[in-house]
Design an enzyme around this catalytic site. Structure first.
Site, PDB file in Angstrom:
ATOM      1  CG  ASP A 546      47.470  84.474  54.653  1.00  0.00           C
ATOM      2  OD1 ASP A 546      46.297  84.285  53.581  1.00  0.00           O
ATOM      3  OD2 ASP A 546      48.470  84.616  54.540  1.00  0.00           O
ATOM      4  CD  GLU A 549      41.728  82.816  50.313  1.00  0.00           C
ATOM      5  OE1 GLU A 549      42.386  81.745  50.887  1.00  0.00           O
ATOM      6  OE2 GLU A 549      42.045  83.915  50.898  1.00  0.00           O
ATOM      7  CG  ASP A 623      49.512  87.090  48.453  1.00  0.00           C
ATOM      8  OD1 ASP A 623      49.511  87.711  49.610  1.00  0.00           O
ATOM      9  OD2 ASP A 623      49.407  85.880  48.592  1.00  0.00           O
TER      10      ASP A 623
END
Ligand SMILES: *[C@@H]1O[C@H](CO)[C@@H](O)[C@H](O)[C@H]1NC(C)=O
Ligand SMILES: *[C@@H]1O[C@H](CO)[C@@H](O)[C@H](O)[C@H]1NC(C)=O
Length: 964
Positions: A546, A549, A623
């Site tokens: 996760d 980015e 999300d």
């Protein structure tokens, strides 16, 4: 999970951090995306400059002229080379080396670089150590093949009247028409222009220049630019500030931009990841429904993202496809820097609507692949040759995943596990989010909460269930943590602009980031996954990457400063969109290496991605919110990913933030049962919502939906096999399956599953009891559950009460199933198969079934079965023929699988002359069997069907059933 800092009241250090953030940045914590945290085009210097440039060109005052220097042009061995010269203000010339290369994969590739940066003949400011060249290593990460040059490409006209014409592709049906001045390229198929480069003159390569120290302020420079048409706005050339962060831009302005037009194409698709419709909207000068900002690709942690928006999200695939009735074409814009894409549509004389696009990237070379179709399938296949296929997943990962932030202890995991069994709900994986770690240090366990991980694993092992745990790229900067000590000692971190280890904030507070562009870092990462290093991990522990980015809570736009430095001294700006993929690559290889002798296929889930990430695992859409709109939006998002090369995708079932009503959760579970990646997830502050929590009737209906997923596992696994061979979409939009049916081109709320002919229209509206389903052709469709016939093209309103998922079987397909409910997919391994033979109007059907061990790479050595089923009306027979790739393990695998039988054949739309038939004959291994058949006549609008029980054949060898 995301940067929902305000919603994590548990950790006191984080609380302090929040207080600090709130104070310093004056953040407000409302429940919606923080628009102000992310740039608009107007706030992104190079985007604004290029839009202004386009406006100047459109007002016919082009500031620059781009042309091919005639003496520079050569053509040899499938490659056109030339120098494009850019004439700047005082008549000076900037040289831009150009390649137009023709590939055996039938693609053309256009590369444009800048001579001075290429040769390093520039000076960097602020004593920067960054690389001087434009970034040109995207292909090394994104591409796996397709680059062989087609030396049979043929020059048909060289430089006559300033035009060079080259023919290429199969039967040389493609043509590239290169105009020298001004420089432009048209791509044709069979003489029709399909794709045009620089037709509108928006090509812009911001060349290197020395900073001239001026007295004027930024405001003055903006003002001056505004006054003088065609003049450039220099205010963001040398540095740029946003949200309290300043980007130092040691290389000055370096953006690249180009307009790409698709004449006669009304619909363009792709460039995930965005919310909004599959058919992309206009972004300038459109109607009220359209956008005003370009689509943006800059991987970011945009939590609580908004619907129907061109805003950037977590991942980027810069592939766009244009589609019309007889043609599908596309482009891959291979650039890893921040990118914006404007889309406009225009009616030009004598033609249908044209779609014009304007691509703008902050840095890097210009590198574009052109796909000339003609069919949507040609595009997916060609893109697969370039960027690779979906990893064939382990069987377990195609089942249902139960996730929550967080299951707080080993006892809680065991309890949830037991409750699934108690309610008869199958599942394969339970997930552990952040809180399983000791104080957010990855590769550790919180031993207070997880006192006995061994017993936890042991309970899960009974049903062969797996654990997926979170491992993120930020490494806690703290004392007595060997992982961070080693990371720093070995110098494997991402660096700040001064070349020192970069420090920022994420879940653990102060953190450093591993730089997975560095092969040494990847090799070290591998050692951390060994069970002797990472205690209480097992070979059945799989990984969720996760925040890659990367998410940096105190960074510009919640990510890393662009002037940070990576391995090879590339600036973060150049590689940003690839960064997330390098981390998953490191994890993928670490998992492979856990069992070097007999590796199991890795399972990774990533949030950030780029073209090529499909080779490494699954992705999810980040999300989302527990709202009906987010359920609805998940479908176009997943379809967009499927056609742009990332089939193994899903959205958080139930919505991450907020608490779904039982109805919403139930509908979402029904839709999720048709996501390629099927995982329920929830925020730490939300109420518990495992499918057994809601009670009747919801729990029962959700159980049915999950069981339907398991019943159809053979369909899903076969579709994954197909995707692993040529990256075919697993969910297919209308236009992909019916490329000539214009009414379906922009449809994105219903889809087909693989090539099975299963058509699904999930219900996404609150309180709905019916659904409007579109049938694209006059072929017969049957309700999957009760065989109601739909045989007319057009919309049809069907009943869809809460307990019903609108699923239809298109005539002409054979659908393999496993009908016995079990606790997990592994327990179904040797279960018998049911074949649903869905006859088309002419009375025929075809389908396939792929089977292997679902775990290892033995299938590569022939341990697989790939049965092709044909029902032939003429001979009234159903045959199974093996088309598997054979190898050294084929024989032993077939032996093992000979016990897997076909237990039932259901023929839907069975011919009426079978009414009195009571038996069929089956044949395998030159043995014959007789089996009973029962015929059920048509009644009302429900089709006739026949069922054969236990025909006595195994799936491991060819067979034939005769109904005659
Ligand atoms: C053009 O292709 C040649 C190889 O044929 C390569 O050496 C060169 O770097 C390429 N130039 C550009 C601008 O990509
Ligand atoms: C991914 O990592 C592996 C292991 O370090 C390496 O061999 C491979 O080249 C990497 N992939 C890419 C696309 O660079």
């Amino acid at each position: 999970m995301a940067v929902a800092v305000a919603l994590v009241p548990r950790i006191s250090s984080l609380l302090h951090w929040i207080a600090f953030l709130t104070l310093v940045l004056n953040l407000s914590f409302s429940v919606a995306v923080k628009h102000d945290n992310f740039k608009t085009c107007d706030q992104s210097g190079f985007c604004k400059r290029n839009r202004a440039f386009a406006d100047a060109v459109a007002a016919s005052s082009p500031p620059y002229l781009y042309q091919i220097s005639p003496e520079s042009a050569t053509f040899a061995n499938g490659q056109f080379q030339a120098t494009v010269s850019k004439t700047i203000a005082d008549g000076a010339i900037v040289q831009l080396p150009l390649n137009v290369t023709f590939l055996k994969s039938s693609l053309a590739r256009v590369e444009l670089d800048e001579e001075r940066r290429r040769t390093g003949d520039i000076e960097l400011r602020h004593g920067s150590e960054a690389r001087k060249e434009r970034y040109n290593e995207s292909p090394a990460w994104a591409l796996v093949g397709g680059l062989d040059v087609d030396v049979s490409a043929k020059l048909s006209e060289k430089g006559k009247k300033g035009v060079t014409t080259i023919q290429f592709g199969e039967n040389q049906r493609f043509t590239a028409i290169i105009r020298h001045a001004p420089f432009s390229i048209d791509f044709q198929r069979d003489g029709d222009t399909q794709v045009m480069f620089n037709h509108r003159g928006f090509l812009n390569i911001e060349h290197w220049r020395q900073k001239v120290e001026k007295e004027e302020s930024v405001e003055e420079s903006v003002e001056k630019a505004a006054e003088k048409p065609g003049a450039e706005d220099e205010s963001t050339w040398w540095e740029e500030s946003f949200g309290g962060n300043t980007d130092t831009k040691p290389k000055g302005p370096e953006s690249i931009a180009l307009d790409i037009s698709f004449p006669g194409f009304e619909n363009v698709f792709g460039i995930p990841e965005h919310t909004g419709p599959l058919s992309l909207r206009q972004t300038r000068g459109g109607s009220q429904d359209d956008f005003t900002d370009p689509y943006r690709l800059y991987n970011s942690d945009v939590f609580e993202y908004e619907l129907n928006s061109p805003m950037t999200l977590y991942g980027a695939i810069p592939f766009m496809q244009a589609h019309k009735k007889d043609s599908s074409v596309g482009v891959l814009w291979l650039n890893a820097a921040e990118t914006w894409i404007d889309i406009t549509k225009k009616k030009r004389s004598g033609r249908k609507l044209d779609t014009d696009t304007h691509w703008i990237s902050e840095s890097g070379i210009l590198d574009v692949f052109i796909f000339l179709g003609p069919k949507p399938q040609d595009l997916t296949k060609a893109l697969a040759v370039l960027t690779g296929n979906t990893q064939l997943p382990q069987q377990f990962s195609v089942g249902y995943h139960q996730c929550r932030w967080n299951y707080m202890s080993d006892e809680e995991v065991k309890e949830v596990d037991a409750k699934f069994d108690k309610h008869g709900i199958p599942y394969d994986v339970i997930w552990l989010d952040l809180e399983y770690t000791d104080d957010r240090k990855y590769f550790t366990w919180d031993m207070d909460k997880f006192q006995n991980p061994v017993a936890m694993h042991a309970q899960l092992d009974v049903t062969h269930r797996k654990v997926v745990t979170l491992i993120d790229p930020h490494i806690k900067n703290t004392a007595n943590y060997p992982v961070v000590d080693e990371l720093k000692k070995r110098d494997l971190t991402i660096k700040n602009k001064d070349g020192d280890t970069y420090e920022g904030w994420c879940w653990p507070g102060s953190s450093h980031w591993i730089d997975c562009f560095n092969p040494t870092a990847r090799a070290w990462w591998t050692t951390l996954f060994k069970p002797d290093f990472w205690k209480y991990s097992t070979y059945n522990t799989y990984i969720w990457n996760d925040m890659n980015e990367p998410s940096v809570f105190n960074g510009p736009e919640t990510t890393m400063p662009k002037d940070n430095l990576h391995h090879g001294n590339w600036e973060h700006r150049d590689v940003h969109n690839i960064n997330g993929m390098t981390f998953v690559n490191a994890t993928y290889h670490a998992l492979l290496d856990r069992q070097p002798k007999k590796p199991h296929r890795p399972f990774t889930l990533t949030r950030s991605f780029y073209a090529g990430s499909q080779r490494l695992g699954a992705m999810w859409t980040g999300d989302n919110l527990a709202e009906w709109g987010h359920l609805e939006a998940s479908l176009p998002m997943i379809l967009s990913l499927n056609i742009a090369g990332f089939p193994n995708s899903g959205a958080d079932v139930g919505g991450f933030f907020g608490t779904p009503s039982s109805e919403l959760l139930t509908r979402w579970m029904q839709a999720g049962a048709f996501y390629p990646f099927f995982r329920a997830h929830a925020h730490i502050d939300t109420r518990r919502r495992e499918p057994y929590v809601a009670g009747p009737p919801y729990t029962g209906i959700m159980t049915q939906a999950i069981r339907l997923r398991y019943q159809l596992l053979p369909v899903w696994y076969t579709a994954f096999h197909e995707a692993s061979m040529d990256n075919s979409p697993i969910l297919r939009p209308q236009y992909y399956v019916h490329p000539d049916d214009e009414a379906g081109f922009s449809m994105d709320d219903q889809f087909y599953v693989g090539s099975t002919g299963l058509l699904v229209k999930p219900v996404t509206k609150e309180g709905a009891t019916s659904a409007d389903v579109y049938f694209a052709d006059d072929e017969v469709y049957y309700d999957y559950f009760d065989y109601t016939i739909y045989s007319k093209k057009g919309f049809k309103t069907v009943d869809a009460p809460l307990n019903k998922i609108p699923v239809f079987a298109r005539g002409g397909h054979v659908i393999p199933r496993k009908d016995r409910p079990r606790r997990s997919s592994h327990l179904m391994q040797y279960d018998p198969i049911t074949l649903m033979v869905v006859l088309d109007k002419a009375g025929n059907a075809e389908g396939s079934l792929y089977v292997d061990d679902g775990e290892t790479f033995d299938y590569e050595s022939g341990a697989q079965i790939f049965a092709k089923f044909v029902f032939d009306k003429e001979s009234s027979s159903l045959t199974s023929q093996d088309i598997a790739t054979t190898g050294s393990m084929t024989k032993s695998y077939r032996q093992e699988m000979s016990k897997v039988r076909v237990e039932k054949v259901i023929v839907i739309g069975a011919p009426s002359h079978w009414t009195d038939k009571k038996h069929i004959t089956a044949e395998q291994d030159s043995k014959k069997f007789e089996a009973e058949m029962q015929f059920h006549p048509a009644s009302g609008n429900k089709a006739a069907w026949a069922v054969v029980r236990d025909p006595g054949v195994s799936i491991a060898k060819d067979w034939k059933i005769s109904f005659a």
